[in-house]
Design an enzyme around this catalytic site. Structure first.
Site, PDB file in Angstrom:
ATOM      1  N   ASP A 123       0.856  -1.190   0.000  1.00 44.16           N
ATOM      2  CA  ASP A 123       0.000   0.000   0.000  1.00 44.16           C
ATOM      3  C   ASP A 123       0.886   1.232   0.000  1.00 44.16           C
ATOM      4  O   ASP A 123       2.106   1.164   0.210  1.00 44.16           O
ATOM      5  CB  ASP A 123      -0.923  -0.017   1.236  1.00 44.16           C
ATOM      6  CG  ASP A 123      -2.121   0.928   1.103  1.00 44.16           C
ATOM      7  OD1 ASP A 123      -2.237   1.618   0.070  1.00 44.16           O
ATOM      8  OD2 ASP A 123      -2.935   0.986   2.046  1.00 44.16           O
ATOM      9  N   LYS A 124       0.246   2.354  -0.246  1.00 46.24           N
ATOM     10  CA  LYS A 124       0.910   3.659  -0.251  1.00 46.24           C
ATOM     11  C   LYS A 124       0.057   4.646   0.524  1.00 46.24           C
ATOM     12  O   LYS A 124      -1.175   4.556   0.524  1.00 46.24           O
ATOM     13  CB  LYS A 124       1.102   4.111  -1.699  1.00 46.24           C
ATOM     14  CG  LYS A 124       1.379   5.603  -1.908  1.00 46.24           C
ATOM     15  CD  LYS A 124       0.125   6.332  -2.335  1.00 46.24           C
ATOM     16  CE  LYS A 124       0.376   7.826  -2.537  1.00 46.24           C
ATOM     17  NZ  LYS A 124      -0.914   8.551  -2.741  1.00 46.24           N
ATOM     18  N   HIS A 125       0.691   5.581   1.210  1.00 39.43           N
ATOM     19  CA  HIS A 125      -0.052   6.627   1.919  1.00 39.43           C
ATOM     20  C   HIS A 125       0.613   7.970   1.647  1.00 39.43           C
ATOM     21  O   HIS A 125       1.842   8.080   1.637  1.00 39.43           O
ATOM     22  CB  HIS A 125      -0.064   6.361   3.426  1.00 39.43           C
ATOM     23  CG  HIS A 125      -0.804   7.419   4.194  1.00 39.43           C
ATOM     24  ND1 HIS A 125      -2.170   7.375   4.389  1.00 39.43           N
ATOM     25  CD2 HIS A 125      -0.378   8.570   4.782  1.00 39.43           C
ATOM     26  CE1 HIS A 125      -2.539   8.444   5.081  1.00 39.43           C
ATOM     27  NE2 HIS A 125      -1.477   9.180   5.327  1.00 39.43           N
ATOM     28  N   SER A 126      -0.205   8.998   1.427  1.00 43.80           N
ATOM     29  CA  SER A 126       0.287  10.362   1.250  1.00 43.80           C
ATOM     30  C   SER A 126      -0.234  11.233   2.380  1.00 43.80           C
ATOM     31  O   SER A 126      -1.372  11.067   2.836  1.00 43.80           O
ATOM     32  CB  SER A 126      -0.186  10.931  -0.096  1.00 43.80           C
ATOM     33  OG  SER A 126       0.059  12.323  -0.171  1.00 43.80           O
TER      34      SER A 126
ATOM     35  N   THR B 148      -8.711  10.995  -1.983  1.00 46.21           N
ATOM     36  CA  THR B 148      -8.805   9.987  -3.046  1.00 46.21           C
ATOM     37  C   THR B 148     -10.232   9.465  -3.203  1.00 46.21           C
ATOM     38  O   THR B 148     -10.713   9.254  -4.321  1.00 46.21           O
ATOM     39  CB  THR B 148      -7.838   8.826  -2.751  1.00 46.21           C
ATOM     40  OG1 THR B 148      -6.497   9.336  -2.769  1.00 46.21           O
ATOM     41  CG2 THR B 148      -7.967   7.716  -3.770  1.00 46.21           C
TER      42      THR B 148
ATOM     43  N   ARG C  68      -8.622  15.054  16.909  1.00 42.60           N
ATOM     44  CA  ARG C  68      -7.366  15.771  16.686  1.00 42.60           C
ATOM     45  C   ARG C  68      -7.599  17.090  15.972  1.00 42.60           C
ATOM     46  O   ARG C  68      -6.956  18.101  16.273  1.00 42.60           O
ATOM     47  CB  ARG C  68      -6.390  14.906  15.883  1.00 42.60           C
ATOM     48  CG  ARG C  68      -5.649  13.882  16.746  1.00 42.60           C
ATOM     49  CD  ARG C  68      -4.936  12.853  15.912  1.00 42.60           C
ATOM     50  NE  ARG C  68      -4.088  13.458  14.901  1.00 42.60           N
ATOM     51  CZ  ARG C  68      -3.846  12.927  13.710  1.00 42.60           C
ATOM     52  NH1 ARG C  68      -4.406  11.781  13.373  1.00 42.60           N
ATOM     53  NH2 ARG C  68      -3.063  13.535  12.857  1.00 42.60           N
TER      54      ARG C  68
ATOM     55  N   SER D 130      -1.839   6.964  13.821  1.00 39.30           N
ATOM     56  CA  SER D 130      -3.053   6.993  13.016  1.00 39.30           C
ATOM     57  C   SER D 130      -2.841   6.283  11.685  1.00 39.30           C
ATOM     58  O   SER D 130      -3.625   5.423  11.277  1.00 39.30           O
ATOM     59  CB  SER D 130      -3.497   8.434  12.775  1.00 39.30           C
ATOM     60  OG  SER D 130      -4.624   8.487  11.927  1.00 39.30           O
TER      61      SER D 130
ATOM     62  N   LYS E 190      -3.803   1.611  10.902  1.00 36.70           N
ATOM     63  CA  LYS E 190      -4.630   1.089   9.802  1.00 36.70           C
ATOM     64  C   LYS E 190      -3.818   0.186   8.883  1.00 36.70           C
ATOM     65  O   LYS E 190      -4.314  -0.840   8.397  1.00 36.70           O
ATOM     66  CB  LYS E 190      -5.234   2.262   9.015  1.00 36.70           C
ATOM     67  CG  LYS E 190      -6.189   3.136   9.826  1.00 36.70           C
ATOM     68  CD  LYS E 190      -6.904   4.138   8.967  1.00 36.70           C
ATOM     69  CE  LYS E 190      -6.043   5.300   8.546  1.00 36.70           C
ATOM     70  NZ  LYS E 190      -5.800   6.266   9.638  1.00 36.70           N
ATOM     71  N   LYS E 191      -2.568   0.559   8.638  1.00 30.73           N
ATOM     72  CA  LYS E 191      -1.737  -0.257   7.758  1.00 30.73           C
ATOM     73  C   LYS E 191      -1.399  -1.596   8.425  1.00 30.73           C
ATOM     74  O   LYS E 191      -1.325  -2.632   7.746  1.00 30.73           O
ATOM     75  CB  LYS E 191      -0.459   0.496   7.380  1.00 30.73           C
ATOM     76  CG  LYS E 191      -0.702   1.832   6.695  1.00 30.73           C
ATOM     77  CD  LYS E 191      -1.646   1.727   5.517  1.00 30.73           C
ATOM     78  CE  LYS E 191      -1.934   3.077   4.879  1.00 30.73           C
ATOM     79  NZ  LYS E 191      -2.959   2.994   3.830  1.00 30.73           N
TER      80      LYS E 191
END
Length: 464
Positions: free
Chosen positions: A85-88, A125, A173, A188, A192-193
């Site tokens: 996976d990828k996160h930005s 997204t 937050r 955070s 999830k990952k």
């Protein structure tokens, strides 16, 4: 199960700069998840963490406790090592996920991408994908597994079953001014990952005028926290520090960004978007052992964009997530005009002329995003509606010469752009009397774990 620790004593301990034990952190997260912790107490703890920080062991314990607060996903043994996976951290015009997920799947990865919605000036997204008629972002874990088996990738919203503690803390937050705390961001994202049971993860940590972190140094601190904790969780993790002063690509706004992502998936589109998609994907393919190095991974991902396999995978993903076959086919094989018709267009399409002559130094992303946000492209609070047709297209690039009166921006809106908005948009265009110097590279730095992640014995310590 650990005996519960009175929450006021934990708040006091962190307020006074002491470190929390693992059992104490688990007790706090359990109170958040079970609803026994009051919102005021949770807010106080968030502020104590924001002001006093957490060391690496505390951050890891918080991440693990949040990941364990709900269900974790399970994958077939045959997928071992392939789930990525990828996160930005969020930017303007950032449609990378739309092209990256299907390109990775076309290379043989399994990509259960759990994404978010836009908040403030950054786009989400899920909002981009929901501009496609019929696209369904809500998928159960069982449905995700079925789509991954058929297609290789899915892009979905966070299930209520995954890391429920994060849903509570994330919502608080924003209203407690603790959004920018590195330990809280790390926990955070990675909780999830971890619940996704990933093999490898790449992070796009943005810095600059339109990013959460203004400087490369502050972004590096977060990236190092994410990479080190990710490695401790057994996830092969890397982070790219990328600049976010100007929009990524030429399009900003949900439907317009889908159109631009389709261009990228077809082997075309803006060079900066393609560069970032292939850079992030190349590192991921290297991290999960599908390429000998990051550069070889980049080349392999670029071939998936150029040979049509990534676009075909995107079409299959659209169909698997509810888009009617004719719509999916029209978007992936249609002309630009047919694609625009399928997604719908705003009532007004207005071009802005340059007010003076000069060389384009940059187009600042933040004022552009703020105006579009006010026109309906974004939301001020979670749950607010967005207008997918509102957006803008850059008609110029850095280093281009403009004459007074030449158009530099095309704005799509519903007739609500007033004089103040026009002034703000014009302020986003920075002109100078001379051509600008060569811009710094989009990818400023790559952050890797200081120690190999579990199961990575013998892996190289930097991308090649």
């Amino acid at each position: 199960m650990d005996p519960p620790t009175p929450l006021p004593s934990l708040i006091r301990k962190k307020r006074d700069g002491e470190r929390l034990e693992d059992a104490e952190i688990r007790s706090f997260v359990r109170g958040v998840t079970e609803g026994t912790a009051q919102q005021g107490q949770i807010g106080a703890m968030l502020m104590a963490i924001r002001l006093r920080g957490m060391d690496a062991a505390e951050t890891l314990a918080l991440t693990q406790a949040m990941a364990s607060s709900g269900r974790t996903l399970a994958w077939p043994p045959a997928w071992h090592g392939l789930v990525v996976d990828k996160h930005s951290t969020g930017g303007v015009g950032d449609k990378v996920s739309l092209a990256l997920a299907p390109a990775l799947a076309a290379c043989g990865c399994k990509v259960p991408m759990i994404s978010g919605r836009g908040l403030g000036h950054t786009g989400g997204t899920l909002d981009k994908l929901e501009s496609i008629p019929g696209f369904r972002v809500s998928q159960s874990p069982e449905e995700m597994r079925h789509i991954l088996a058929r297609v290789g990738c899915c892009i979905v919203g966070q299930s209520a079953e995954l890391a429920p503690a994060d849903r509570v803390l994330y919502g608080l937050r924003d209203v407690t001014a603790t959004v920018d705390s590195p330990p809280l961001i790390t926990a955070s994202i990675l909780s999830k990952k971890a619940a996704e049971r990933l093999s490898a993860l790449v992070l796009d940590v943005k810095f600059g005028g339109a990013a959460l972190y203004p400087t490369q140094e502050s972004a590096r601190e977060l990236a190092r926290s994410l990479v080190e904790v990710g490695a401790q969780l057994g996830i092969r993790t890397a982070a790219l520090l990328t600049r976010m002063e100007q929009p990524l690509g030429r399009a900003v706004g949900n439907a317009l960004e889908v159109l631009e992502a389709l261009e990228c998936l077809g082997g075309r589109g803006p060079p900066d978007l393609r560069h970032l998609v292939t850079a992030l994907g190349g590192v991921l393919l290297w991290q999960c052992g599908m390429a000998a190095g990051a550069e070889q991974g980049r080349e392999r991902l670029a071939r998936a964009l150029d040979d049509g396999s990534a676009l075909g995978t995107f079409e299959a993903m659209l169909g698997a997530q509810g888009v009617p076959p004719d719509t999916a086919r029209g978007l992936c094989a249609g002309t630009p005009a047919q694609r625009r018709q399928l997604l719908g267009e705003a009532k007004v399409c207005e071009e802005l002329p340059a007010l003076q002559e000069g060389w384009v130094q940059q187009v600042r992303a933040l004022p552009l995003a703020r105006v579009l946000h006010g026109l309906g492209a974004g939301r001020a609070r979670a749950g607010d509606p967005v207008n997918p047709r509102v957006g803008a297209e850059l008609l110029v690039g850095t280093g281009q010469h403009l004459r007074a009166g030449e158009p530099w921006l095309r704005v799509h809106h519903e007739g609500t752009l007033g004089a103040e908005g026009l002034r703000e948009l014009q302020d986003a265009l920075c002109l100078g009397p001379e051509p600008p110097r060569d811009p710094p590279p989009l990818v400023a730095e790559t952050i890797l774990p200081s120690e190999p992640a579990p199961g990575r014995a013998g892996a190289p310590n930097k991308p090649r």
